[in-house]
Design a protein around this motif. Structure first.
Motif, PDB file in Angstrom:
ATOM      1  N   ASP A  89       0.863  -1.187   0.000  1.00 36.08           N
ATOM      2  CA  ASP A  89       0.000   0.000   0.000  1.00 36.08           C
ATOM      3  C   ASP A  89       0.898   1.236   0.000  1.00 36.08           C
ATOM      4  OD1 ASP A  89      -2.171   1.755   0.241  1.00 36.08           O
ATOM      5  OD2 ASP A  89      -2.070   1.704   2.421  1.00 36.08           O
ATOM      6  N   THR A  90       0.845   2.010  -1.081  1.00 34.20           N
ATOM      7  CA  THR A  90       1.650   3.230  -1.175  1.00 34.20           C
ATOM      8  C   THR A  90       0.764   4.453  -0.963  1.00 34.20           C
ATOM      9  OG1 THR A  90       1.349   3.317  -3.585  1.00 34.20           O
ATOM     10  CG2 THR A  90       3.284   2.155  -2.742  1.00 34.20           C
ATOM     11  N   SER A  91       1.199   5.315  -0.081  1.00 37.33           N
ATOM     12  CA  SER A  91       0.452   6.542   0.200  1.00 37.33           C
ATOM     13  C   SER A  91       1.459   7.660   0.464  1.00 37.33           C
ATOM     14  CB  SER A  91      -0.471   6.327   1.416  1.00 37.33           C
ATOM     15  OG  SER A  91      -1.171   7.510   1.728  1.00 37.33           O
ATOM     16  N   TYR A  92       2.073   8.131  -0.628  1.00 37.92           N
ATOM     17  CA  TYR A  92       3.058   9.203  -0.477  1.00 37.92           C
ATOM     18  C   TYR A  92       3.087  10.043  -1.742  1.00 37.92           C
ATOM     19  CZ  TYR A  92       6.396   6.753  -3.520  1.00 37.92           C
ATOM     20  OH  TYR A  92       7.000   6.144  -4.600  1.00 37.92           O
ATOM     21  N   ASP A  93       3.566  11.264  -1.598  1.00 38.69           N
ATOM     22  CA  ASP A  93       3.795  12.174  -2.721  1.00 38.69           C
ATOM     23  C   ASP A  93       5.036  12.995  -2.387  1.00 38.69           C
ATOM     24  OD1 ASP A  93       2.943  14.055  -0.860  1.00 38.69           O
ATOM     25  OD2 ASP A  93       0.949  14.258  -1.742  1.00 38.69           O
ATOM     26  N   GLU A  94       5.204  14.128  -3.069  1.00 43.10           N
ATOM     27  CA  GLU A  94       6.410  14.912  -2.848  1.00 43.10           C
ATOM     28  C   GLU A  94       6.484  15.509  -1.434  1.00 43.10           C
ATOM     29  OE1 GLU A  94       3.468  17.665  -4.991  1.00 43.10           O
ATOM     30  OE2 GLU A  94       4.013  15.553  -4.935  1.00 43.10           O
ATOM     31  N   CYS A  95       5.353  15.447  -0.731  1.00 42.44           N
ATOM     32  CA  CYS A  95       5.333  15.966   0.641  1.00 42.44           C
ATOM     33  C   CYS A  95       5.580  14.871   1.683  1.00 42.44           C
ATOM     34  CB  CYS A  95       3.992  16.630   0.921  1.00 42.44           C
ATOM     35  SG  CYS A  95       3.659  18.055  -0.152  1.00 42.44           S
ATOM     36  N   GLY A  96       5.863  13.649   1.230  1.00 44.03           N
ATOM     37  CA  GLY A  96       6.127  12.543   2.137  1.00 44.03           C
ATOM     38  C   GLY A  96       4.940  11.586   2.227  1.00 44.03           C
ATOM     39  N   GLY A  97       5.014  10.636   3.145  1.00 47.36           N
ATOM     40  CA  GLY A  97       3.933   9.667   3.312  1.00 47.36           C
ATOM     41  C   GLY A  97       4.463   8.330   3.801  1.00 47.36           C
ATOM     42  N   THR A  98       3.821   7.256   3.379  1.00 48.74           N
ATOM     43  CA  THR A  98       4.193   5.924   3.872  1.00 48.74           C
ATOM     44  C   THR A  98       4.093   4.878   2.762  1.00 48.74           C
ATOM     45  OG1 THR A  98       1.921   5.469   4.574  1.00 48.74           O
ATOM     46  CG2 THR A  98       3.411   6.389   6.228  1.00 48.74           C
ATOM     47  N   ILE A  99       4.844   3.795   2.950  1.00 46.77           N
ATOM     48  CA  ILE A  99       4.700   2.556   2.171  1.00 46.77           C
ATOM     49  C   ILE A  99       4.512   1.441   3.195  1.00 46.77           C
ATOM     50  CG2 ILE A  99       5.767   0.927   0.569  1.00 46.77           C
ATOM     51  CD1 ILE A  99       7.531   3.247  -0.427  1.00 46.77           C
ATOM     52  N   THR A 100       3.410   0.730   3.093  1.00 49.47           N
ATOM     53  CA  THR A 100       3.118  -0.357   4.029  1.00 49.47           C
ATOM     54  C   THR A 100       3.071  -1.673   3.267  1.00 49.47           C
ATOM     55  OG1 THR A 100       1.813   1.130   5.430  1.00 49.47           O
ATOM     56  CG2 THR A 100       1.526  -1.235   5.774  1.00 49.47           C
ATOM     57  N   SER A 101       3.927  -2.617   3.656  1.00 50.90           N
ATOM     58  CA  SER A 101       3.970  -3.942   3.029  1.00 50.90           C
ATOM     59  C   SER A 101       3.511  -4.982   4.053  1.00 50.90           C
ATOM     60  CB  SER A 101       5.376  -4.276   2.544  1.00 50.90           C
ATOM     61  OG  SER A 101       5.836  -3.298   1.631  1.00 50.90           O
ATOM     62  N   THR A 102       2.574  -5.838   3.639  1.00 49.71           N
ATOM     63  CA  THR A 102       2.027  -6.848   4.546  1.00 49.71           C
ATOM     64  C   THR A 102       2.117  -8.219   3.901  1.00 49.71           C
ATOM     65  OG1 THR A 102       0.480  -5.230   5.470  1.00 49.71           O
ATOM     66  CG2 THR A 102       0.024  -7.552   5.911  1.00 49.71           C
ATOM     67  N   TRP A 103       2.683  -9.143   4.647  1.00 46.06           N
ATOM     68  CA  TRP A 103       2.760 -10.547   4.216  1.00 46.06           C
ATOM     69  C   TRP A 103       1.833 -11.366   5.115  1.00 46.06           C
ATOM     70  CZ3 TRP A 103       6.761  -7.178   4.545  1.00 46.06           C
ATOM     71  CH2 TRP A 103       7.602  -7.021   3.427  1.00 46.06           C
ATOM     72  N   ASP A 104       0.725 -11.860   4.566  1.00 44.01           N
ATOM     73  CA  ASP A 104      -0.238 -12.678   5.314  1.00 44.01           C
ATOM     74  C   ASP A 104      -0.120 -14.112   4.846  1.00 44.01           C
ATOM     75  OD1 ASP A 104      -1.524 -10.803   7.031  1.00 44.01           O
ATOM     76  OD2 ASP A 104      -2.591  -9.999   5.302  1.00 44.01           O
ATOM     77  N   ALA A 105       0.145 -15.026   5.778  1.00 45.19           N
ATOM     78  CA  ALA A 105       0.328 -16.434   5.424  1.00 45.19           C
ATOM     79  C   ALA A 105      -0.766 -17.293   6.044  1.00 45.19           C
ATOM     80  CB  ALA A 105       1.697 -16.930   5.896  1.00 45.19           C
ATOM     81  N   ALA A 106      -1.273 -18.231   5.248  1.00 48.41           N
ATOM     82  CA  ALA A 106      -2.177 -19.281   5.726  1.00 48.41           C
ATOM     83  C   ALA A 106      -1.527 -20.601   5.326  1.00 48.41           C
ATOM     84  CB  ALA A 106      -3.563 -19.130   5.112  1.00 48.41           C
ATOM     85  N   ALA A 107      -0.802 -21.199   6.261  1.00 50.89           N
ATOM     86  CA  ALA A 107       0.001 -22.385   5.974  1.00 50.89           C
ATOM     87  C   ALA A 107      -0.774 -23.664   6.299  1.00 50.89           C
ATOM     88  CB  ALA A 107       1.300 -22.332   6.769  1.00 50.89           C
ATOM     89  N   ASP A 108      -0.135 -24.805   6.063  1.00 55.78           N
ATOM     90  CA  ASP A 108      -0.729 -26.101   6.378  1.00 55.78           C
ATOM     91  C   ASP A 108      -1.145 -26.164   7.847  1.00 55.78           C
ATOM     92  OD1 ASP A 108      -0.151 -26.803   3.799  1.00 55.78           O
ATOM     93  OD2 ASP A 108       1.551 -28.095   4.285  1.00 55.78           O
ATOM     94  N   CYS A 109      -2.131 -26.994   8.101  1.00 57.85           N
ATOM     95  CA  CYS A 109      -2.588 -27.294   9.474  1.00 57.85           C
ATOM     96  C   CYS A 109      -3.285 -26.110  10.130  1.00 57.85           C
ATOM     97  CB  CYS A 109      -1.434 -27.759  10.355  1.00 57.85           C
ATOM     98  SG  CYS A 109      -0.400 -29.038   9.611  1.00 57.85           S
TER      99      CYS A 109
END
Length: 208
Positions: A135-155
């Motif tokens: 999720d990118t939410s930034y411009d020339e005035c700054g902001g944030t980049i949020t990266s999320t790794w959601d896992a649904a593994a075996d069992c």
């Protein structure tokens, strides 16, 4: 008299990682009727092992069964319950960080999948890779980049990692050139006013 097994193991539970050593340790059961001479009936019975195992657990059915002289029968069964493998986790998770605005684009292009594992082997191993949601939410005035790794593994194991990146505002721009103060004659005012032009400015960065 009817022979009996000397000792009878009971049901028990083991971890997934203990399966191999447990299977190796399963042994024959000895039996006897404790009689003497020709009346003595004794010997051993080998187990019949039926495993039903995945990395989510399972069972091992073990049966000692035999028919002896005089139609005596011996039968003993146990059930070994296998616990599920240990919970996996991501390896080398990225930390939160702060970037300049000019570095944001190249950072996004290098965000990668995360590998997860429970560090076990064989049937107990749970591993895989997960792609991030960015999720990118930034411009020339700054902001944030949020990266999320959601896992649904075996069992049914679920786990997540989030990296928050703060993007700093771009550098302060400045005018490219500045006209100096000057002195004009009265007759030159009109032509000077007609020649006054816009000033360009930049912060000499790139991107947004």
């Amino acid at each position: 008299p009817q022979p009996v097994f000397d000792s009878l193991p009971g049901n028990f539970t083991i971890s997934c990682s203990a399966v191999d050593s447990t299977l190796l340790a399963l042994s024959s059961l000895s039996y006897s009727n404790n009689a003497m001479n020709a009346c003595l009936l004794e010997g051993t019975v080998s187990p019949v092992v039926t495993p039903d195992i995945t990395n989510c657990g399972g069972t091992i059915a073990v049966v000692w069964d035999t028919t002896l002289n005089c139609n005596y029968t011996l039968n003993h069964q146990i059930l070994i319950t296998i616990s599920a493998s240990s919970e996996p986790a991501f390896v080398n998770t990225p930390n939160d960080t702060t970037l300049t605005c000019v570095d944001a684009s190249s950072f996004i292009s290098n965000i990668s999948d995360l590998y997860y594992t429970n560090g076990e082997t064989g049937n107990c191993l749970i591993e895989g890779t997960i792609s991030p949601t960015i999720d990118t939410s930034y411009d020339e005035c700054g902001g944030t980049i949020t990266s999320t790794w959601d896992a649904a593994a075996d069992c049914g194991f679920t786990f997540s990692h989030t990296q928050n990146v703060i993007i700093l505002p771009a550098a302060v721009p400045s005018y490219d050139s500045l006209p100096a103060d000057t002195t004009l004659t009265c007759e030159a005012v009109d032509s000077y006013l007609a020649s006054v032009s816009s000033l360009t400015y930049t912060n000499n960065e790139s991107g947004i």
